[in-house]
Write a protein that holds these residues in place. Structure first.
Motif, mmCIF file in Angstrom:
data_model
loop_
_atom_site.group_PDB
_atom_site.id
_atom_site.type_symbol
_atom_site.label_atom_id
_atom_site.label_comp_id
_atom_site.label_asym_id
_atom_site.label_seq_id
_atom_site.Cartn_x
_atom_site.Cartn_y
_atom_site.Cartn_z
ATOM 1 N N LEU A 37 -28.260 -7.807 -61.956
ATOM 2 C CA LEU A 37 -28.161 -6.604 -61.125
ATOM 3 C C LEU A 37 -28.286 -6.865 -59.631
ATOM 4 N N GLY A 38 -28.965 -7.933 -59.241
ATOM 5 C CA GLY A 38 -29.122 -8.198 -57.822
ATOM 6 C C GLY A 38 -30.073 -9.345 -57.557
ATOM 7 N N LEU A 39 -29.958 -9.900 -56.362
ATOM 8 C CA LEU A 39 -30.778 -11.033 -55.939
ATOM 9 C C LEU A 39 -31.333 -10.753 -54.561
ATOM 10 N N THR A 40 -32.644 -10.955 -54.389
ATOM 11 C CA THR A 40 -33.288 -10.846 -53.089
ATOM 12 C C THR A 40 -34.024 -12.148 -52.828
ATOM 13 N N ILE A 41 -33.684 -12.808 -51.723
ATOM 14 C CA ILE A 41 -34.383 -14.018 -51.316
ATOM 15 C C ILE A 41 -35.625 -13.582 -50.550
ATOM 16 N N VAL A 42 -36.794 -13.990 -51.016
ATOM 17 C CA VAL A 42 -38.062 -13.623 -50.394
ATOM 18 C C VAL A 42 -38.413 -14.623 -49.294
ATOM 19 N N ARG A 43 -38.288 -15.917 -49.614
ATOM 20 C CA ARG A 43 -38.654 -16.956 -48.657
ATOM 21 C C ARG A 43 -37.918 -18.230 -49.044
ATOM 22 N N CYS A 84 -41.971 -19.084 -62.699
ATOM 23 C CA CYS A 84 -41.433 -17.728 -62.709
ATOM 24 C C CYS A 84 -42.299 -16.753 -63.483
ATOM 25 N N ASP A 85 -42.090 -15.501 -63.148
ATOM 26 C CA ASP A 85 -42.738 -14.382 -63.821
ATOM 27 C C ASP A 85 -41.630 -13.392 -64.166
ATOM 28 N N VAL A 86 -41.515 -13.038 -65.417
ATOM 29 C CA VAL A 86 -40.512 -12.075 -65.878
ATOM 30 C C VAL A 86 -41.248 -10.886 -66.467
ATOM 31 N N HIS A 87 -40.880 -9.701 -66.005
ATOM 32 C CA HIS A 87 -41.511 -8.505 -66.568
ATOM 33 C C HIS A 87 -40.556 -7.321 -66.467
ATOM 34 N N GLU A 88 -40.831 -6.319 -67.253
ATOM 35 C CA GLU A 88 -40.027 -5.101 -67.216
ATOM 36 C C GLU A 88 -40.354 -4.337 -65.940
ATOM 37 N N ALA A 89 -39.315 -3.853 -65.271
ATOM 38 C CA ALA A 89 -39.503 -3.071 -64.047
ATOM 39 C C ALA A 89 -39.970 -1.672 -64.429
ATOM 40 N N GLY A 90 -41.022 -1.218 -63.796
ATOM 41 C CA GLY A 90 -41.523 0.128 -64.061
ATOM 42 C C GLY A 90 -40.560 1.192 -63.568
ATOM 43 N N ARG A 91 -40.605 2.362 -64.177
ATOM 44 C CA ARG A 91 -39.688 3.447 -63.815
ATOM 45 C C ARG A 91 -39.775 3.829 -62.340
ATOM 46 N N ASN A 92 -40.966 3.751 -61.753
ATOM 47 C CA ASN A 92 -41.156 4.140 -60.365
ATOM 48 C C ASN A 92 -41.130 2.968 -59.391
ATOM 49 N N ALA A 93 -40.844 1.773 -59.900
ATOM 50 C CA ALA A 93 -40.750 0.586 -59.052
ATOM 51 C C ALA A 93 -39.406 0.593 -58.317
ATOM 52 N N PRO A 94 -39.324 -0.103 -57.188
ATOM 53 C CA PRO A 94 -38.022 -0.247 -56.530
ATOM 54 C C PRO A 94 -37.051 -0.955 -57.480
ATOM 55 N N CYS A 95 -35.826 -0.479 -57.529
ATOM 56 C CA CYS A 95 -34.833 -1.063 -58.431
ATOM 57 C C CYS A 95 -34.520 -2.488 -57.975
ATOM 58 N N PRO A 96 -34.522 -3.445 -58.899
ATOM 59 C CA PRO A 96 -34.269 -4.834 -58.522
ATOM 60 C C PRO A 96 -32.828 -5.115 -58.097
ATOM 61 N N CYS A 97 -31.951 -4.114 -58.151
ATOM 62 C CA CYS A 97 -30.578 -4.325 -57.684
ATOM 63 C C CYS A 97 -30.497 -4.301 -56.162
ATOM 64 N N GLY A 98 -31.576 -3.826 -55.509
ATOM 65 C CA GLY A 98 -31.597 -3.798 -54.050
ATOM 66 C C GLY A 98 -31.092 -2.514 -53.430
ATOM 67 N N GLY A 100 -32.656 0.271 -53.011
ATOM 68 C CA GLY A 100 -33.687 1.024 -52.313
ATOM 69 C C GLY A 100 -34.167 2.241 -53.096
ATOM 70 N N LYS A 101 -33.523 2.520 -54.217
ATOM 71 C CA LYS A 101 -33.928 3.637 -55.071
ATOM 72 C C LYS A 101 -34.952 3.158 -56.094
ATOM 73 N N LYS A 102 -35.606 4.088 -56.740
ATOM 74 C CA LYS A 102 -36.481 3.760 -57.850
ATOM 75 C C LYS A 102 -35.632 3.435 -59.075
ATOM 76 N N VAL A 103 -36.198 2.627 -59.968
ATOM 77 C CA VAL A 103 -35.478 2.228 -61.181
ATOM 78 C C VAL A 103 -34.970 3.448 -61.951
ATOM 79 N N LYS A 104 -35.815 4.477 -62.093
ATOM 80 C CA LYS A 104 -35.423 5.643 -62.900
ATOM 81 C C LYS A 104 -34.251 6.399 -62.297
ATOM 82 N N ARG A 105 -34.004 6.251 -61.006
ATOM 83 C CA ARG A 105 -32.898 6.954 -60.337
ATOM 84 C C ARG A 105 -31.711 6.032 -60.072
ATOM 85 N N CYS A 106 -31.792 4.811 -60.572
ATOM 86 C CA CYS A 106 -30.747 3.842 -60.259
ATOM 87 C C CYS A 106 -30.202 3.180 -61.537
ATOM 88 N N CYS A 107 -30.509 1.908 -61.730
ATOM 89 C CA CYS A 107 -29.904 1.131 -62.817
ATOM 90 C C CYS A 107 -30.291 1.580 -64.213
#
Length: 110
Positions: A37-43, A84-98, A100-107
Motif C-alpha cells: 500500500l505504501g512506503l515511508t522512509i523514516v531515516r 522488523c516489527d509487523v502488526h495490524e494497523a489500528g482503525r484509528n491509526a494513520p493509514c500506512p499508504c501515506g 494522511g487519513k485514518k485506516v478506517k477512512r482509507c485502505c
C-alpha cells in the motif's frame, strides 16, 4: 530500499534475490500474497534504512516497521538483514499508504 519495495509490489522476485547480499541471500524468493500500500522512509544512513511499509493481507491492513542494513558487494549496495516489527494497523491509526487519513477512512474501505 525503494527499488526493493518496488520489486515487491511488481513481483520481480529475481531482482529481489539478486539485491540480497551474497552472505545472507536465500536460495529463492517467493511471492508474498499481499498487496503493498505504501512506503515511508523514516531515516537513512550510509548503510541502513528505517522504513514503514503498509500492506493488505487476508483482508487486514498491516504495518511493517523495519531497519534494514546494507553492505557493499562489488559495485552495489545489497540488502544484508533487518530488524522488523509487523502488526495490524489500528482503525484509528494513520493509514500506512501515506494518505494522511485514518485506516478506517482509507485502505480498509476497499
Amino acid at each position: 530500499m525503494r527499488s526493493r519495495y518496488s520489486a515487491y509490489t511488481l513481483g520481480r522476485w529475481d531482482y529481489l534475490r539478486e539485491s540480497w547480499h551474497p552472505d545472507t541471500r536465500p536460495s529463492r524468493v517467493s511471492p508474498t500474497g499481499c498487496q503493498w500500500l505504501g512506503l515511508t522512509i523514516v531515516r537513512a544512513t550510509t548503510d541502513s534504512v528505517e522504513f514503514i511499509a503498509g500492506f493488505r493481507e487476508n483482508g487486514k491492513i498491516m504495518t511493517l516497521h523495519e531497519t534494514s542494513r546494507f553492505a557493499r558487494s562489488g559495485n552495489h549496495w545489497r540488502y544484508l538483514d533487518g530488524v522488523c516489527d509487523v502488526h495490524e494497523a489500528g482503525r484509528n491509526a494513520p493509514c500506512p499508504c501515506g494518505s494522511g487519513k485514518k485506516v478506517k477512512r482509507c485502505c480498509s474501505q476497499t
